[in-house]
Write an enzyme that holds these catalytic residues in place. Sequence first.
Site, PDB file in Angstrom:
ATOM      1  N   GLY A   1       0.791  -1.231   0.000  1.00  0.00           N
ATOM      2  CA  GLY A   1       0.000   0.000   0.000  1.00  0.00           C
ATOM      3  C   GLY A   1       0.820   1.275   0.000  1.00  0.00           C
ATOM      4  O   GLY A   1       0.275   2.369   0.169  1.00  0.00           O
TER       5      GLY A   1
ATOM      6  N   CYS B   1      -8.969  -3.298 -31.309  1.00  0.00           N
ATOM      7  CA  CYS B   1     -10.141  -2.446 -31.542  1.00  0.00           C
ATOM      8  C   CYS B   1     -11.054  -2.285 -30.328  1.00  0.00           C
ATOM      9  O   CYS B   1     -11.914  -1.425 -30.324  1.00  0.00           O
ATOM     10  CB  CYS B   1     -10.953  -2.993 -32.721  1.00  0.00           C
TER      11      CYS B   1
END
Length: 213
Positions: free
Chosen positions: A24, A134
């Site tokens: 973290g 795409c």
Amino acid sequence: MLAEILFETAKSFTELDFIDFGSGFKVPYKKGDIETDIEEFGKKLTKRFLAFEKEYGRPLTLVFEPGKFLVSEAGYFLTKVNVVKQTTSTVFAGIDSGFNHLIRPMLYGSQHHIENISNPKGKERFYTVVGYICETDTFANNRRITEIKEEDVLCFHNAGAYCFSMASNYNSRVKPAEILWLNGKGHLIRQRETFEDILRNQVEIELNVLEKV
């Protein structure tokens, strides 16, 4: 401080050998992001940990998992611009990569600073950087980047963590090479994949087997 919750919980266990504070630790992905001051954090937590260890009555090991903090800013991802396309709403810079190489922006909206290392001192313009797949293959929308031309090389920062490890062969695309830059020299540490690498584990079966199915 969240550490106090962990210390309080640890009191419920009488024979601990270590306390794991996990990860973290923050690294900046863009200007203004919060960054963990590791030195200040270390000083404050060391003082508190030693006090808790004395209270607990036995020696303990303090454990962290700072992988992302250590390697995130140490890695860069380089791509080449294939096409620059002007539209009424934006300028697209299409690159020779896709979310199969760097999925974080498409997967959960993370931002990686993009630098045009072919024109580092050029005038900034707004670009939408897109890949060769795409399906919403967009790395950045209307991002300020120094003027881009075809064949320019774009550098994605903070690519040392959760980038190559999350890469895939989606759409039968190969993974890139990895280079370790050490003492002013580049060292190849992972070969660029080939299409033969993708096919290597596929097994051919005889036509008559298919006819029986």
